[in-house]
Design a protein around this motif. Structure first.
Motif, PDB file in Angstrom:
ATOM      1  N   LYS A 548     -21.631   9.686  46.693  1.00 24.39           N
ATOM      2  CA  LYS A 548     -22.087   9.989  45.338  1.00 24.39           C
ATOM      3  C   LYS A 548     -22.894   8.810  44.774  1.00 24.39           C
ATOM      4  O   LYS A 548     -22.424   7.687  44.711  1.00 24.39           O
ATOM      5  N   GLY A 549     -24.148   9.081  44.407  1.00 25.32           N
ATOM      6  CA  GLY A 549     -24.999   8.066  43.809  1.00 25.32           C
ATOM      7  C   GLY A 549     -25.656   7.120  44.777  1.00 25.32           C
ATOM      8  O   GLY A 549     -26.359   6.192  44.364  1.00 25.32           O
ATOM      9  N   ASP A 550     -25.455   7.326  46.099  1.00 23.76           N
ATOM     10  CA  ASP A 550     -26.035   6.416  47.097  1.00 23.76           C
ATOM     11  C   ASP A 550     -27.532   6.676  47.263  1.00 23.76           C
ATOM     12  O   ASP A 550     -27.997   7.821  47.239  1.00 23.76           O
ATOM     13  N   SER A 551     -28.280   5.595  47.455  1.00 24.50           N
ATOM     14  CA  SER A 551     -29.664   5.721  47.899  1.00 24.50           C
ATOM     15  C   SER A 551     -29.661   5.851  49.411  1.00 24.50           C
ATOM     16  O   SER A 551     -28.629   5.645  50.070  1.00 24.50           O
ATOM     17  N   PHE A 552     -30.807   6.186  49.994  1.00 27.81           N
ATOM     18  CA  PHE A 552     -30.877   6.362  51.443  1.00 27.81           C
ATOM     19  C   PHE A 552     -30.456   5.093  52.185  1.00 27.81           C
ATOM     20  O   PHE A 552     -29.777   5.155  53.207  1.00 27.81           O
ATOM     21  N   GLY A 553     -30.833   3.956  51.651  1.00 25.83           N
ATOM     22  CA  GLY A 553     -30.486   2.697  52.295  1.00 25.83           C
ATOM     23  C   GLY A 553     -29.008   2.369  52.235  1.00 25.83           C
ATOM     24  O   GLY A 553     -28.533   1.485  52.948  1.00 25.83           O
ATOM     25  N   GLU A 554     -28.262   3.057  51.378  1.00 28.42           N
ATOM     26  CA  GLU A 554     -26.826   2.816  51.255  1.00 28.42           C
ATOM     27  C   GLU A 554     -26.003   3.816  52.060  1.00 28.42           C
ATOM     28  O   GLU A 554     -24.777   3.858  51.950  1.00 28.42           O
ATOM     29  N   GLY A 555     -26.683   4.623  52.873  1.00 28.31           N
ATOM     30  CA  GLY A 555     -25.972   5.615  53.673  1.00 28.31           C
ATOM     31  C   GLY A 555     -25.046   4.981  54.696  1.00 28.31           C
ATOM     32  O   GLY A 555     -25.221   3.837  55.111  1.00 28.31           O
ATOM     33  N   LYS A 556     -24.038   5.738  55.102  1.00 31.01           N
ATOM     34  CA  LYS A 556     -23.048   5.272  56.085  1.00 31.01           C
ATOM     35  C   LYS A 556     -23.251   6.026  57.393  1.00 31.01           C
ATOM     36  O   LYS A 556     -23.533   7.221  57.408  1.00 31.01           O
TER      37      LYS A 556
END
Length: 565
Positions: A548-556
């Protein structure tokens, strides 16, 4: 239906199904046909006809009508010019079954007569007649007569009160009652025969049962030792013994999955290892025993170590014994160790029940700054479980459900620290766990997979070490492993899968989760895409997820071997 060496013989003396060969609709114009439309008749023409007077076109149409009970159909062909043919059809009246007389009935006469009586006063259609006869052959097969035969001895046609009627005389031959005298296993280079036979759900000396034999492939595939299991074959050998032959193709049952990283230290802190090591030894020495080892380090201060062992068919009974040792180091808060045992009763192919017992110890981590974190405690946890698994494929199912319902009673005793001991040092906690999954093939090779999971713990003095953990590859994707803790957690997973092979699929997913801890509660979502694919070491799962609220660069990125223990 199993593959039989001697196929059931059923002769309909008057019917031959027509093999359809397409003919241009512009060449033929049908008139007088009311029961079947022109397209249906065209599809069922026996051959492409070029001459208007060719008798084969008339014969083909008459056979087609006869198959559906119209034996008095008249067909005439007239040439209209320009390679056009007008086919005039007088369909006539259908023939009805007046009576069915069966020879060879004995103790089964009541049931067989009841089935055959359903055809009285029905149109003498080969299609409907075959369905009822095949039903009786299946009935005899299930009684232990796989080589039963039903033949039409004769048919008497007559007219009465302006109706076409038929009396049908049947000859029923059940043959000898079959027994499984011997079982042959092929393809098991590693797995011992006794492991396959005991898991097949049928043994030598039993009366032939088609229902049991049909279940053998799915029962054996659930062992997860085989690439494939062919349909069993039953035949009578030259010694007049009934032989059941099972052919399997074994697969690699040992697994290794690992990734190790090193995070360098900063200033006065030392570096540390992070990553995952997962080792599985399946079907040890071909005995069906399993052993697995898992180590996972999430960060500098949190890691898990787990060892599990499965002993199948304890003392020769359908009882599996699973034991395990689990240790979790949680931050700088506590160390928790579980020693567990579970006795699993295999009630049927799809249903299992179990009882479990575990000893848990929780030890607070010593800290330079004194303060309370968790109690030093021991727990005795007993539980019961009911599981149902009707999936048609354990790796990439297209139908079925999986359900598990667990209740646990946690008898907890607090041992320290002395300065924080409560007045009541012993109390009970109750734990409830529910898991449900549903699989549906919505289009060819496209499957909708739905899952719902719930956990709750109730009681007094519930600590962080007692709570359920949420987040990561096996629950709520898009978040780090075990990111959230709660007395109550819920999560659901929706996946839309595209099947690439019977063990490989790509998918889009949407996860939703909820956790509640005292006054703190929150909803979370995760979404992304991934793939499960077969490797030499097992089924690998890799997914990319956003929280929730993640940008693409913060994906896991979540990855790991699909658990087969």
């Amino acid at each position: 239906m199993i593959r039989r060496n001697i196929k059931f013989i059923f002769f309909l003396l008057l019917f031959l199904r027509v093999n359809a060969v397409s003919q241009s609709e512009s060449n033929f114009v049908f008139t007088g046909n009311k029961i079947f439309d022109s397209k249906t008749l065209l599809r069922n023409l026996e051959t492409r006809i070029k001459k208007a007077d060719d008798d084969s076109i008339i014969s083909s149409i008459k056979k087609f009508y006869s198959y559906y009970g119209y034996y008095h159909t008249d067909v005439k062909i007239r040439e209209s010019g320009g390679n056009q043919f007008q086919i005039e059809i007088d369909e006539g009246k259908p023939t009805f079954i007046n009576n069915i007389i069966a020879d060879g009935l004995n103790e089964d006469s009541t049931f067989v007569k009841e089935i055959l009586s359903k055809l009285d006063n029905e149109i003498f259609s080969a299609q409907q007649f075959e369905e009822n006869v095949n039903f009786l052959l299946d009935y005899y097969e299930e009684l232990g007569y796989p080589f039963a035969a039903i033949r039409i001895a004769s048919v008497y046609f007559f007219d009465k009160e302006d109706k076409h009627l038929a009396d049908i005389y049947l000859k029923i031959e059940k043959g000898l009652k079959a027994k499984i005298d011997r079982m042959e296993i092929e393809g098991n280079d590693k797995t011992k025969e006794m492991v396959i036979i005991r898991s097949a759900g049928i043994s030598t000396g039993e009366i032939y049962s088609r229902e049991k034999i049909n279940k053998i492939p799915s029962r054996l595939m659930k062992l997860r030792f085989f690439e494939s299991v062919r349909e069993p074959e039953f035949f009578i050998d030259n010694k007049n013994e009934g032989v059941l032959r099972i052919k399997v193709k074994e697969k690699q049952t040992n697994q290794f999955d690992g990734i190790i990283g090193y995070v360098p230290g900063r200033e006065s802190e030392k570096g540390y290892l992070t990553g995952l090591v997962n080792i599985g030894l399946g079907n040890i020495f071909g005995t069906g025993r399993n052993l697995s080892f898992r180590w996972q380090s999430e960060n500098r201060n949190s890691q898990e170590l787990e060892i599990k062992y499965l002993e199948p068919w304890l003392f020769g009974f359908p009882l599996n014994l699973r034991t395990g040792l689990f240790q979790r180091i949680q931050d700088t808060t506590y160390v928790q160790r579980n020693l567990s045992g579970e006795l699993i009763f295999m009630a049927s192919e799809d249903v299992t029940g179990s009882v479990s017992i575990a000893h848990r110890s929780t030890i607070p981590t010593e800290r330079s700054v004194k303060g309370f974190t968790v109690y030093n405690s021991t727990s005795l946890i007993t539980g019961v479980n009911l599981s149902i698994d009707t999936r048609n494929n354990i790796y990439s199912p297209t139908s079925g459900i999986i359900f598990a319902n667990t209740y646990k009673l946690n008898s907890k005793k607090i041992n320290g620290p002395a300065e924080y001991l409560p007045a009541n040092r012993s109390f009970s906690l109750q734990q409830f766990e529910v898991d449900f999954g549903y699989f549906l093939e919505v289009f060819r090779l496209q499957v909708l997979a739905l899952a719902f999971h719930a956990r709750e713990i109730r009681g007094d003095n519930i600590e962080i070490s007692d709570m359920y953990l949420l987040g990561g590859a096996n629950s709520l994707r898009g978040y780090i492993e075990n990111q959230f803790a709660g007395k109550r957690i819920l999560w659901s997973n929706i996946e839309y899968r595209y099947l690439l092979t019977n063990k490989t699929h790509a998918f889009l997913f949407f996860d939703a989760g909820y956790f509640k801890r005292d006054e703190l509660s929150d909803y979370k979502i995760g979404y992304g895409l991934g793939i499960n694919f077969e490797t030499a070491f097992g089924i690998m799962s890799v997914s990319f997820a956003l929280g929730k609220g993640d940008s693409f660069g913060e994906g896991k990125i979540h990855f790991g071997i699909v658990n087969e223990f």
